[in-house]
Design an enzyme around this catalytic site. Structure first.
Site, PDB file in Angstrom:
ATOM      1  N   ARG A   1       0.809  -1.235   0.063  1.00  0.00           N
ATOM      2  CA  ARG A   1       0.029  -0.176   0.030  1.00  0.00           C
ATOM      3  C   ARG A   1       1.039   1.224  -0.015  1.00  0.00           C
ATOM      4  NH1 ARG A   1      -5.420  -1.086   1.637  1.00  0.00           N
ATOM      5  NH2 ARG A   1      -5.537  -3.254   0.778  1.00  0.00           N
TER       6      ARG A   1
ATOM      7  N   HIS B   1      -0.684  -4.631   5.272  1.00  0.00           N
ATOM      8  CA  HIS B   1      -0.378  -3.267   5.964  1.00  0.00           C
ATOM      9  C   HIS B   1       0.785  -3.545   7.332  1.00  0.00           C
ATOM     10  CE1 HIS B   1      -4.391  -1.055   5.255  1.00  0.00           C
ATOM     11  NE2 HIS B   1      -3.248  -0.183   4.558  1.00  0.00           N
TER      12      HIS B   1
ATOM     13  N   CYS C   1      -6.948  -1.903  13.121  1.00  0.00           N
ATOM     14  CA  CYS C   1      -7.257  -1.214  11.929  1.00  0.00           C
ATOM     15  C   CYS C   1      -8.502  -0.222  12.357  1.00  0.00           C
ATOM     16  CB  CYS C   1      -7.792  -2.027  10.955  1.00  0.00           C
ATOM     17  SG  CYS C   1      -6.500  -3.257  10.485  1.00  0.00           S
TER      18      CYS C   1
HETATM   19  N1  ARG Z   1      -5.334  -0.559   9.363  1.00  0.00           N
HETATM   20  C1  ARG Z   1      -5.502  -1.611   8.688  1.00  0.00           C
HETATM   21  N2  ARG Z   1      -4.912  -2.585   8.372  1.00  0.00           N
HETATM   22  N3  ARG Z   1      -6.781  -1.486   8.083  1.00  0.00           N
HETATM   23  C2  ARG Z   1      -7.173  -2.432   7.438  1.00  0.00           C
HETATM   24  C3  ARG Z   1      -8.062  -1.882   6.052  1.00  0.00           C
HETATM   25  C4  ARG Z   1      -8.910  -2.758   5.666  1.00  0.00           C
HETATM   26  C5  ARG Z   1      -9.634  -2.292   4.020  1.00  0.00           C
HETATM   27  N4  ARG Z   1     -10.646  -3.346   3.674  1.00  0.00           N
HETATM   28  C6  ARG Z   1      -8.292  -2.272   3.214  1.00  0.00           C
HETATM   29  O1  ARG Z   1      -8.190  -3.293   2.663  1.00  0.00           O
HETATM   30  O2  ARG Z   1      -7.908  -1.206   2.929  1.00  0.00           O
END
Ligand code: ARG
Length: 282
Positions: free
Chosen positions: A152, A181, A275
């Site tokens: 990401r 993440h 999250c």
């Molecule tokens: N801090 C985190 N790991 N957040 C999870 C985010 C989940 C979200 N569905 C995504 O894929 O972006």
């Protein structure tokens, strides 16, 4: 074990376990409408009512531990907004804004920017893609920012964060798409110590973590798959996904209290405790 724990007597006033402030977002519009990580299955049913009840229980767990929970208003059409950790990364009263990888989540950044600006935080506009506290964390006792990249967050955002905060940033490369993440594979237990799942990291990053954190609590594949690493710790109490029972035991053996919370519905979006929680550090 005992020698690794931070001694409250020697700790300055800002050290854990002090009162924390957490920003959360009620899952009022939560759904799995698109799939941007391997946990998301748009054909699997999501119980929205149960998701809200589980989220409430998480917020209650924090308040029961004496922490402050602040909320940001959920927005229709933003089903992932419940994962408030992704909206910014906050240290020293500065909120470094997010810039999302996928278009589906981009408007969340604006909602968070507005919230941080109107709530009295210094806001730093990002140039590079980064998903806030999803890929950044801070260890006050080491004065270190740890940052993830690979899925990401753009690694250039790590340099940007160092510039914004005036603090060293340790870059760690994530290699397992299930742990897209940083906060799905690593988390601070207290001001100096972390827990992590080594297999989620590239070999060089694993070596780096071994060198920096020889006293880390190491998670295995089962711990990680149960979202055990996606926890929030105040330095003493670790709030974690109820599924991660084996990992909770490891944490208790390491001297921490564990507070299990069932977030089965929110796991369907690829997230758990951490999250859903942004730590606001003044
Ligand atoms: N801090 C985190 N790991 N957040 C999870 C985010 C989940 C979200 N569905 C995504 O894929 O972006």
């Amino acid at each position: 074990m005992e020698k690794h724990r931070s001694s409250p007597a020697a700790a300055p006033a800002t050290r854990s376990p002090g009162r924390r402030t957490y920003l959360m977002c009620r899952p009022a519009y939560y759904a799995v409408e698109y799939a941007i990580n391997p946990w998301m299955d748009t054909t699997a049913p999501v119980d929205a009512t149960l998701a809200c009840a589980q989220w409430e229980a998480l917020a209650d767990a924090y308040t029961a531990l004496g922490h402050e929970v602040i909320t940001i208003e959920p927005e229709p059409g933003l089903p992932d907004m419940v994962y408030s950790a992704n909206g910014a990364f906050v240290v020293d009263g500065i909120a470094y804004g997010a810039s999302f990888r996928y278009p589906e989540r981009r408007p969340e950044a604006d909602a968070h920017e507005k919230w941080y600006r109107t709530s009295g935080w210094t806001f730093a506009e990002p140039e590079f893609i980064n998903e806030g506290e999803g890929d950044f964390t801070y260890l006050p006792g080491r004065e270190l920012i740890l940052a993830g990249w690979g899925f990401r967050t753009d690694a250039r955002a790590h340099a940007e964060a160092a510039d914004v905060f005036g603090r060293p940033v340790v870059s760690l490369r994530l290699i397992d798409p299930r742990y897209y993440h940083l906060d799905t594979a690593l988390a601070p237990l207290d001001d100096e110590r972390i827990a992590y799942y080594p297999e989620a990291f590239a070999p060089g990053s694993r070596l780096l973590l071994e060198r920096l954190f020889p006293d880390a609590v190491i998670a295995d594949a089962e711990d990680a798959a149960g979202f055990g690493l996606n926890f929030v710790s105040d330095g003493r109490n670790v709030v974690l996904n109820a599924e991660a029972t084996g990992f909770a035991e490891k944490l208790r053996d390491a001297g921490y209290e564990t507070v299990p919370v069932d977030l089965s519905e929110l796991k369907k979006g690829g997230g758990s405790v951490k999250c859903c929680t942004a730590e606001l550090r003044r």
